[in-house]
Design a protein around this motif. Structure first.
Motif, PDB file in Angstrom:
ATOM      1  N   LEU A 121       0.904  -1.180  -0.060  1.00 35.57           N
ATOM      2  CA  LEU A 121      -0.084   0.038  -0.112  1.00 35.57           C
ATOM      3  C   LEU A 121       0.803   0.964  -0.011  1.00 35.57           C
ATOM      4  O   LEU A 121       0.498   2.271  -0.267  1.00 35.57           O
ATOM      5  CB  LEU A 121      -0.973   0.257   1.166  1.00 35.57           C
ATOM      6  CG  LEU A 121      -2.174  -0.989   1.119  1.00 35.57           C
ATOM      7  CD1 LEU A 121      -2.810  -0.943   2.523  1.00 35.57           C
ATOM      8  CD2 LEU A 121      -2.948  -0.763  -0.012  1.00 35.57           C
ATOM      9  N   PHE A 122       1.916   1.136   0.633  1.00 29.66           N
ATOM     10  CA  PHE A 122       2.870   2.443   0.814  1.00 29.66           C
ATOM     11  C   PHE A 122       3.824   2.311  -0.269  1.00 29.66           C
ATOM     12  O   PHE A 122       5.104   3.039  -0.254  1.00 29.66           O
ATOM     13  CB  PHE A 122       3.490   2.283   2.012  1.00 29.66           C
ATOM     14  CG  PHE A 122       2.548   2.377   3.287  1.00 29.66           C
ATOM     15  CD1 PHE A 122       1.739   3.686   3.258  1.00 29.66           C
ATOM     16  CD2 PHE A 122       2.085   1.453   3.912  1.00 29.66           C
ATOM     17  CE1 PHE A 122       0.892   3.811   4.321  1.00 29.66           C
ATOM     18  CE2 PHE A 122       1.327   1.526   4.807  1.00 29.66           C
ATOM     19  CZ  PHE A 122       0.477   2.623   5.089  1.00 29.66           C
ATOM     20  N   SER A 123       3.882   1.390  -1.188  1.00 34.06           N
ATOM     21  CA  SER A 123       4.961   1.161  -2.403  1.00 34.06           C
ATOM     22  C   SER A 123       4.501   2.371  -3.610  1.00 34.06           C
ATOM     23  O   SER A 123       3.626   2.136  -4.136  1.00 34.06           O
ATOM     24  CB  SER A 123       5.223  -0.106  -2.820  1.00 34.06           C
ATOM     25  OG  SER A 123       5.629  -0.894  -1.576  1.00 34.06           O
ATOM     26  N   PRO A 124       5.410   3.096  -4.067  1.00 37.64           N
ATOM     27  CA  PRO A 124       5.118   3.982  -5.268  1.00 37.64           C
ATOM     28  C   PRO A 124       5.023   3.192  -6.490  1.00 37.64           C
ATOM     29  O   PRO A 124       4.382   3.587  -7.417  1.00 37.64           O
ATOM     30  CB  PRO A 124       6.308   4.854  -5.133  1.00 37.64           C
ATOM     31  CG  PRO A 124       7.522   4.042  -4.344  1.00 37.64           C
ATOM     32  CD  PRO A 124       6.693   3.366  -3.361  1.00 37.64           C
ATOM     33  N   GLN A 125       5.668   2.105  -6.437  1.00 38.72           N
ATOM     34  CA  GLN A 125       5.513   1.100  -7.662  1.00 38.72           C
ATOM     35  C   GLN A 125       5.717  -0.188  -7.411  1.00 38.72           C
ATOM     36  O   GLN A 125       5.954  -0.439  -6.136  1.00 38.72           O
ATOM     37  CB  GLN A 125       6.500   1.529  -8.651  1.00 38.72           C
ATOM     38  CG  GLN A 125       8.043   1.790  -8.055  1.00 38.72           C
ATOM     39  CD  GLN A 125       9.033   2.255  -9.090  1.00 38.72           C
ATOM     40  OE1 GLN A 125       8.667   2.582 -10.126  1.00 38.72           O
ATOM     41  NE2 GLN A 125      10.485   2.128  -8.553  1.00 38.72           N
ATOM     42  N   ALA A 126       5.666  -1.311  -8.346  1.00 37.08           N
ATOM     43  CA  ALA A 126       6.000  -2.540  -8.040  1.00 37.08           C
ATOM     44  C   ALA A 126       7.233  -2.781  -7.402  1.00 37.08           C
ATOM     45  O   ALA A 126       8.407  -2.234  -7.905  1.00 37.08           O
ATOM     46  CB  ALA A 126       5.970  -3.495  -9.364  1.00 37.08           C
ATOM     47  N   ARG A 154      11.219  -6.963   0.863  1.00 42.40           N
ATOM     48  CA  ARG A 154      11.276  -5.296   0.241  1.00 42.40           C
ATOM     49  C   ARG A 154       9.932  -4.854   1.022  1.00 42.40           C
ATOM     50  O   ARG A 154       9.973  -3.741   1.415  1.00 42.40           O
ATOM     51  CB  ARG A 154      11.329  -5.135  -0.934  1.00 42.40           C
ATOM     52  CG  ARG A 154      12.968  -5.340  -1.319  1.00 42.40           C
ATOM     53  CD  ARG A 154      13.095  -5.393  -2.842  1.00 42.40           C
ATOM     54  NE  ARG A 154      14.538  -5.139  -3.326  1.00 42.40           N
ATOM     55  CZ  ARG A 154      15.168  -6.439  -3.593  1.00 42.40           C
ATOM     56  NH1 ARG A 154      14.531  -7.629  -3.345  1.00 42.40           N
ATOM     57  NH2 ARG A 154      16.530  -6.233  -4.005  1.00 42.40           N
ATOM     58  N   LEU A 155       8.791  -5.585   0.573  1.00 42.76           N
ATOM     59  CA  LEU A 155       7.571  -4.943   1.062  1.00 42.76           C
ATOM     60  C   LEU A 155       7.276  -5.230   2.802  1.00 42.76           C
ATOM     61  O   LEU A 155       6.881  -3.974   3.108  1.00 42.76           O
ATOM     62  CB  LEU A 155       6.509  -5.925   0.376  1.00 42.76           C
ATOM     63  CG  LEU A 155       6.285  -5.492  -1.081  1.00 42.76           C
ATOM     64  CD1 LEU A 155       5.356  -7.003  -1.405  1.00 42.76           C
ATOM     65  CD2 LEU A 155       5.927  -4.249  -1.627  1.00 42.76           C
ATOM     66  N   ARG A 217      -7.364   9.355  -7.360  1.00 45.71           N
ATOM     67  CA  ARG A 217      -8.332   7.981  -7.324  1.00 45.71           C
ATOM     68  C   ARG A 217      -7.601   6.572  -7.161  1.00 45.71           C
ATOM     69  O   ARG A 217      -7.896   5.728  -6.606  1.00 45.71           O
ATOM     70  CB  ARG A 217      -9.424   8.137  -8.192  1.00 45.71           C
ATOM     71  CG  ARG A 217     -10.531   7.130  -7.987  1.00 45.71           C
ATOM     72  CD  ARG A 217     -11.570   7.270  -8.941  1.00 45.71           C
ATOM     73  NE  ARG A 217     -12.191   8.861  -9.159  1.00 45.71           N
ATOM     74  CZ  ARG A 217     -11.976   9.355 -10.355  1.00 45.71           C
ATOM     75  NH1 ARG A 217     -11.301   8.936 -11.309  1.00 45.71           N
ATOM     76  NH2 ARG A 217     -12.621  10.546 -10.282  1.00 45.71           N
ATOM     77  N   LYS A 218      -6.653   6.422  -8.245  1.00 40.01           N
ATOM     78  CA  LYS A 218      -6.077   5.137  -8.569  1.00 40.01           C
ATOM     79  C   LYS A 218      -5.081   4.808  -7.118  1.00 40.01           C
ATOM     80  O   LYS A 218      -4.996   3.868  -6.791  1.00 40.01           O
ATOM     81  CB  LYS A 218      -5.252   5.460  -9.658  1.00 40.01           C
ATOM     82  CG  LYS A 218      -4.428   4.185 -10.060  1.00 40.01           C
ATOM     83  CD  LYS A 218      -3.795   4.276 -11.337  1.00 40.01           C
ATOM     84  CE  LYS A 218      -2.670   3.110 -11.764  1.00 40.01           C
ATOM     85  NZ  LYS A 218      -1.948   3.019 -12.902  1.00 40.01           N
ATOM     86  N   ASN A 219      -4.235   5.906  -6.769  1.00 35.53           N
ATOM     87  CA  ASN A 219      -3.551   5.675  -5.655  1.00 35.53           C
ATOM     88  C   ASN A 219      -3.985   5.694  -4.199  1.00 35.53           C
ATOM     89  O   ASN A 219      -3.360   5.802  -3.388  1.00 35.53           O
ATOM     90  CB  ASN A 219      -2.132   6.361  -5.916  1.00 35.53           C
ATOM     91  CG  ASN A 219      -1.443   5.903  -7.064  1.00 35.53           C
ATOM     92  OD1 ASN A 219      -1.657   4.742  -7.507  1.00 35.53           O
ATOM     93  ND2 ASN A 219      -0.928   6.969  -7.887  1.00 35.53           N
ATOM     94  N   LYS A 220      -5.248   6.088  -4.162  1.00 33.56           N
ATOM     95  CA  LYS A 220      -5.853   6.425  -2.883  1.00 33.56           C
ATOM     96  C   LYS A 220      -5.975   5.492  -1.920  1.00 33.56           C
ATOM     97  O   LYS A 220      -6.248   4.166  -2.330  1.00 33.56           O
ATOM     98  CB  LYS A 220      -7.118   6.868  -3.117  1.00 33.56           C
ATOM     99  CG  LYS A 220      -7.949   7.639  -1.901  1.00 33.56           C
ATOM    100  CD  LYS A 220      -9.208   8.065  -2.096  1.00 33.56           C
ATOM    101  CE  LYS A 220     -10.018   8.720  -0.918  1.00 33.56           C
ATOM    102  NZ  LYS A 220     -11.318   9.387  -1.321  1.00 33.56           N
ATOM    103  N   LEU A 221      -5.359   5.580  -0.771  1.00 39.78           N
ATOM    104  CA  LEU A 221      -5.198   4.828   0.332  1.00 39.78           C
ATOM    105  C   LEU A 221      -6.474   4.882   1.243  1.00 39.78           C
ATOM    106  O   LEU A 221      -6.795   5.961   1.754  1.00 39.78           O
ATOM    107  CB  LEU A 221      -3.989   5.092   1.158  1.00 39.78           C
ATOM    108  CG  LEU A 221      -3.965   4.158   2.780  1.00 39.78           C
ATOM    109  CD1 LEU A 221      -3.832   2.689   2.209  1.00 39.78           C
ATOM    110  CD2 LEU A 221      -3.010   4.603   3.480  1.00 39.78           C
ATOM    111  N   THR A 222      -7.423   3.754   1.440  1.00 39.94           N
ATOM    112  CA  THR A 222      -8.571   3.903   1.908  1.00 39.94           C
ATOM    113  C   THR A 222      -8.856   2.874   2.905  1.00 39.94           C
ATOM    114  O   THR A 222      -7.648   2.062   3.313  1.00 39.94           O
ATOM    115  CB  THR A 222      -9.793   3.468   0.873  1.00 39.94           C
ATOM    116  OG1 THR A 222      -9.507   2.180   0.482  1.00 39.94           O
ATOM    117  CG2 THR A 222      -9.686   4.233  -0.370  1.00 39.94           C
TER     118      THR A 222
END
Length: 236
Positions: A121-126, A154-155, A217-222
Motif C-alpha cells: 500500500l505504501f510502495s510507489p511502484q512494483a 522489501r515489502l 483516485r487510483k493511488n488513494k489509500l482507503t
C-alpha cells in the motif's frame, strides 16, 4: 488483538491506580495485582464499549489469590441505548440471561498482519528484483522463488518503516505519558491500524496539490484497502 470500532487511534498504557498514585507492594499483593501497566483500548466516556487488559493473579474464593498469573479482559458498556441493544435490556434479569459468548465473538477481534500486503500500500511502484536472463544454471522455478522471496522482504521492510514513521509522529504529543513498548506498536493490529487511520483522517482535511483526479483516485489509500491487510483469526 483488537476491538470492533476502535476509535481512539492508539492504545493507552497506565501504571497508576484511579487516584493517579502507584500502589505499594503491600497494596498490590492484597489486591492480587502486579506492578505492570493496564492497557486501555478505549478510555473515553463517549465510547459505548470500552476494553482494558491487565495481568493479575488468579482470583479464588474468600478474597484469596492463586499463584498462577492470568490476563484479564474487562469490557465496560455504557449508555442505555448500547446496553439495551447488545444485552436485550438494561435490567438485572436481562444481563444475567444474555449470551456473553456471542457478545465477545462480536466485539473481540483477533487478527494477523500481512506485512507484505501492508507494505504494498505504501510502495510507489512494483517492488522486486529485475528479471534475470535464464541459463542452464538457473531454472524458472528457482528464479520465481528468488523473486517472490526478495519482493516479500522489501515489502515487509517498507511496512515496518511506515509503521515506525506513523508512530514517531505522535511521540512528541505523548510526552508525559507511559510510553508504548516497541513490540506493541510494531505488532499490535489495534495500534498500527489506529495510527494509519489517523493519517487518513488528517489527509482528508488537506487538499491534494498538483495531483490529477484520476491519479489521486487510483493511488488513494482507503480504510477498505487497509483492512484487507489484517487477516481475521476465528475464535475457538
Amino acid at each position: 488483538m483488537d476491538k470492533v470500532n476502535h476509535q481512539r487511534g492508539h492504545l493507552s498504557f497506565t501504571d497508576s491506580f484511579g487516584d493517579g498514585q502507584r500502589l505499594s507492594e503491600d497494596q498490590l499483593a492484597r489486591r492480587g495485582l502486579l506492578d505492570e501497566p493496564t492497557v486501555y483500548f478505549e478510555k473515553d466516556r463517549t465510547a459505548a464499549h470500552s476494553l482494558k487488559v491487565y495481568i493479575r493473579r488468579e482470583k479464588l474464593a474468600k478474597h484469596n489469590h492463586g499463584g498462577d498469573y492470568v490476563v484479564r479482559l474487562e469490557w465496560t458498556s455504557v449508555g442505555s441505548r448500547a446496553v439495551k441493544r447488545h444485552f436485550n435490556g438494561n435490567q438485572l434479569f436481562d444481563l444475567l440471561h444474555t449470551d456473553l459468548v456471542a457478545f465477545v465473538r462480536k466485539f473481540l477481534v483477533v487478527e494477523e498482519i500481512d506485512y507484505a500486503k501492508l507494505g504494498r500500500l505504501f510502495s510507489p511502484q512494483a517492488i522486486g528484483p529485475r528479471y534475470q536472463i535464464l541459463n542452464r544454471h538457473h531454472s524458472e522455478a528457482a528464479l520465481l522463488r528468488q523473486f517472490l522471496s526478495a519482493e516479500n522482504y522489501r515489502l515487509t521492510r517498507i511496512a515496518h518503516l511506515a509503521i515506525q514513521i506513523f508512530e514517531q509522529r505522535r511521540w512528541s504529543s505523548n510526552e508525559g505519558r507511559e510510553p508504548i513498548p516497541e513490540e506493541v506498536w510494531r505488532s499490535s493490529p489495534a495500534q498500527i491500524k489506529g495510527r494509519i487511520r489517523d493519517h487518513l483522517k488528517s489527509r482528508r482535511k488537506r487538499p491534494a496539490a498538483n495531483i490529477t483526479t484520476k491519479r489521486r483516485r487510483k493511488n488513494k489509500l482507503t480504510i477498505e484497502k487497509l483492512q484487507a491487510c489484517f487477516i481475521r483469526v476465528p475464535l475457538a
